[in-house]
Design a protein around this motif. Structure first.
Motif, PDB file in Angstrom:
ATOM      1  N   LEU A   1       0.864  -1.176   0.000  1.00  0.00           N
ATOM      2  CA  LEU A   1       0.000   0.000   0.000  1.00  0.00           C
ATOM      3  C   LEU A   1       0.901   1.227   0.000  1.00  0.00           C
ATOM      4  O   LEU A   1       1.756   1.375   0.879  1.00  0.00           O
ATOM      5  N   LEU A   2       0.732   2.080  -0.984  1.00  0.00           N
ATOM      6  CA  LEU A   2       1.511   3.312  -1.043  1.00  0.00           C
ATOM      7  C   LEU A   2       0.744   4.420  -0.337  1.00  0.00           C
ATOM      8  O   LEU A   2      -0.414   4.696  -0.665  1.00  0.00           O
ATOM      9  N   CYS A   3       1.384   5.053   0.643  1.00  0.00           N
ATOM     10  CA  CYS A   3       0.808   6.199   1.348  1.00  0.00           C
ATOM     11  C   CYS A   3       1.561   7.445   0.895  1.00  0.00           C
ATOM     12  O   CYS A   3       2.784   7.516   1.051  1.00  0.00           O
ATOM     13  N   SER A   4       0.837   8.398   0.345  1.00  0.00           N
ATOM     14  CA  SER A   4       1.452   9.635  -0.127  1.00  0.00           C
ATOM     15  C   SER A   4       0.800  10.820   0.563  1.00  0.00           C
ATOM     16  O   SER A   4      -0.418  10.847   0.761  1.00  0.00           O
ATOM     17  N   HIS A   5       1.616  11.795   0.939  1.00  0.00           N
ATOM     18  CA  HIS A   5       1.117  12.996   1.609  1.00  0.00           C
ATOM     19  C   HIS A   5       1.783  14.198   0.945  1.00  0.00           C
ATOM     20  O   HIS A   5       2.960  14.467   1.187  1.00  0.00           O
ATOM     21  N   ARG A   6       1.031  14.893   0.105  1.00  0.00           N
ATOM     22  CA  ARG A   6       1.586  15.994  -0.671  1.00  0.00           C
ATOM     23  C   ARG A   6       0.965  17.325  -0.261  1.00  0.00           C
ATOM     24  O   ARG A   6      -0.235  17.420  -0.025  1.00  0.00           O
ATOM     25  N   ARG A   7       1.813  18.352  -0.193  1.00  0.00           N
ATOM     26  CA  ARG A   7       1.329  19.685   0.166  1.00  0.00           C
ATOM     27  C   ARG A   7       0.489  20.277  -0.969  1.00  0.00           C
ATOM     28  O   ARG A   7      -0.507  20.951  -0.742  1.00  0.00           O
ATOM     29  N   GLN A   8       0.904  20.026  -2.213  1.00  0.00           N
ATOM     30  CA  GLN A   8       0.200  20.532  -3.384  1.00  0.00           C
ATOM     31  C   GLN A   8      -0.098  19.372  -4.329  1.00  0.00           C
ATOM     32  O   GLN A   8       0.529  18.311  -4.255  1.00  0.00           O
ATOM     33  N   GLY A   9      -1.071  19.586  -5.221  1.00  0.00           N
ATOM     34  CA  GLY A   9      -1.355  18.572  -6.221  1.00  0.00           C
ATOM     35  C   GLY A   9      -0.100  18.234  -7.009  1.00  0.00           C
ATOM     36  O   GLY A   9       0.641  19.133  -7.428  1.00  0.00           O
TER      37      GLY A   9
END
Length: 319
Positions: free
Chosen positions: A98-106
């Motif tokens: 499972l890839l968890c990604s947390h981005r400030r911007q698109g």
């Protein structure tokens, strides 16, 4: 939340996000050289979206876009792909991660299909604040253990319980009128299972790019041949890392030991092979590297609560 009866043609990787501001449920038709099929999108609750992308004969590089200020959880249920972040980090997904990604911007990612054919990806996209509300009620420390840092990604093991939960979302065994309630319940079940995982006992590790590449290579090498996996000494030599460091860093980075990673991959492949009635139970066990069919039966029953034979019978009776 209504059923996804609204339909649109997909023209860019951000179409779903633009439509999500206007609709709670819709479908996008993909008809591109890289793949043809459907994307379904559902708003399950404020700050929580479910997306499924189901393509036939996907190949090449697909467009992928991850929204900002949200956690994105992505898993492949069919096919193998590699998501490449703008910074160059690459994450292979093939049913056990499972890839968890947390981005400030698109952020635009490159999605490389590694095996032409069926492509089935499931994504849960949620506002981190959603996890601080009931029924989850996470604290700031809990979130630090669960989520990667801002503008970063983390891979977690996708065990069989989590995998089955996602499968149920893709193929819900309910009347369409009950679909909204069912998907809301399943998404909560998935998140609760994930948050209860023993993997989430410490903040996501910070891994140097060189070590990240080596640990990704170690996983690919380990799972390349489930019947004849490499020994620790071979794996250590192949990636240029000491045995003790490999064992420690593999667990920290992938969230499970080398042996657990191999064990879970074998069980997921067992589910697929048992769907082929031409294969005997002994042949399935052999294909997965079990020396004796009895050992395979014991491991399978411990995980699924059924023997391989009974599991196969139940699958035949499934609608």
């Amino acid at each position: 939340m209504p059923a996804a009866s609204l339909q649109y043609d997909c023209r860019s990787s951000t179409d779903w996000y633009a439509l999500s501001a206007r609709h709670d449920a819709f479908r996008l038709r993909w008809d591109q050289p890289t793949g043809r099929g459907w994307e379904a999108c559902y708003r399950l609750a404020p700050g929580l979206w479910l997306r499924t992308l189901d393509l036939e004969q996907a190949s090449g590089c697909l467009p992928a876009w991850i929204p900002g200020n949200h956690l994105t959880l992505a898993a492949m249920l069919d096919g193998t792909t590699c998501l490449e972040a703008p910074e160059g980090a690459a994450f292979e997904l093939s049913g056990d991660r499972l890839l968890c990604s947390h981005r400030r911007q698109g952020t635009a990612f490159r999605d490389h299909c590694l095996e032409p054919g069926r492509y089935l990806m499931v994504l849960l996209i949620l506002d981190p604040e959603r996890l601080r509300q009931p029924p989850f009620g996470l604290t700031a420390d809990d979130l630090a253990a669960f989520a990667p840092g801002i503008d970063d990604e983390r891979c977690l093991p996708l065990d069989t319980a989590l995998h089955r939960c996602l499968r149920d979302m893709v193929s819900p065994p309910v009347d369409p009128r009950r679909l909204p309630l069912y998907l809301q319940a399943k998404s909560s079940e998935f998140l609760c299972l994930l948050l209860s995982s023993p993997t989430l006992v410490s903040p996501a590790p910070r891994v140097a790019p060189r070590d990240r590449q080596a640990l990704e290579a170690a996983r690919r090498r380990l799972l390349a041949d489930l019947a004849r996996p490499p020994r620790l000494t071979e794996l250590s030599r192949d990636i240029g890392m000491s045995e003790s460091k490999l064992k420690q860093r593999f667990r920290e980075y992938h969230g499970q030991s080398l042996s657990d990673c191999l064990h879970q991959a074998r069980l997921r492949e067992a589910e697929r092979l048992l769907g082929d009635d031409r294969l005997s139970i002994a042949r399935v066990a052999e294909a997965l590297g079990y020396e004796h069919p009895a050992n395979f039966t014991t491991a399978f029953k411990r995980e699924f609560g059924l023997t391989p034979r009974d599991y196969r019978k139940r699958q035949r009776l499934a609608p």
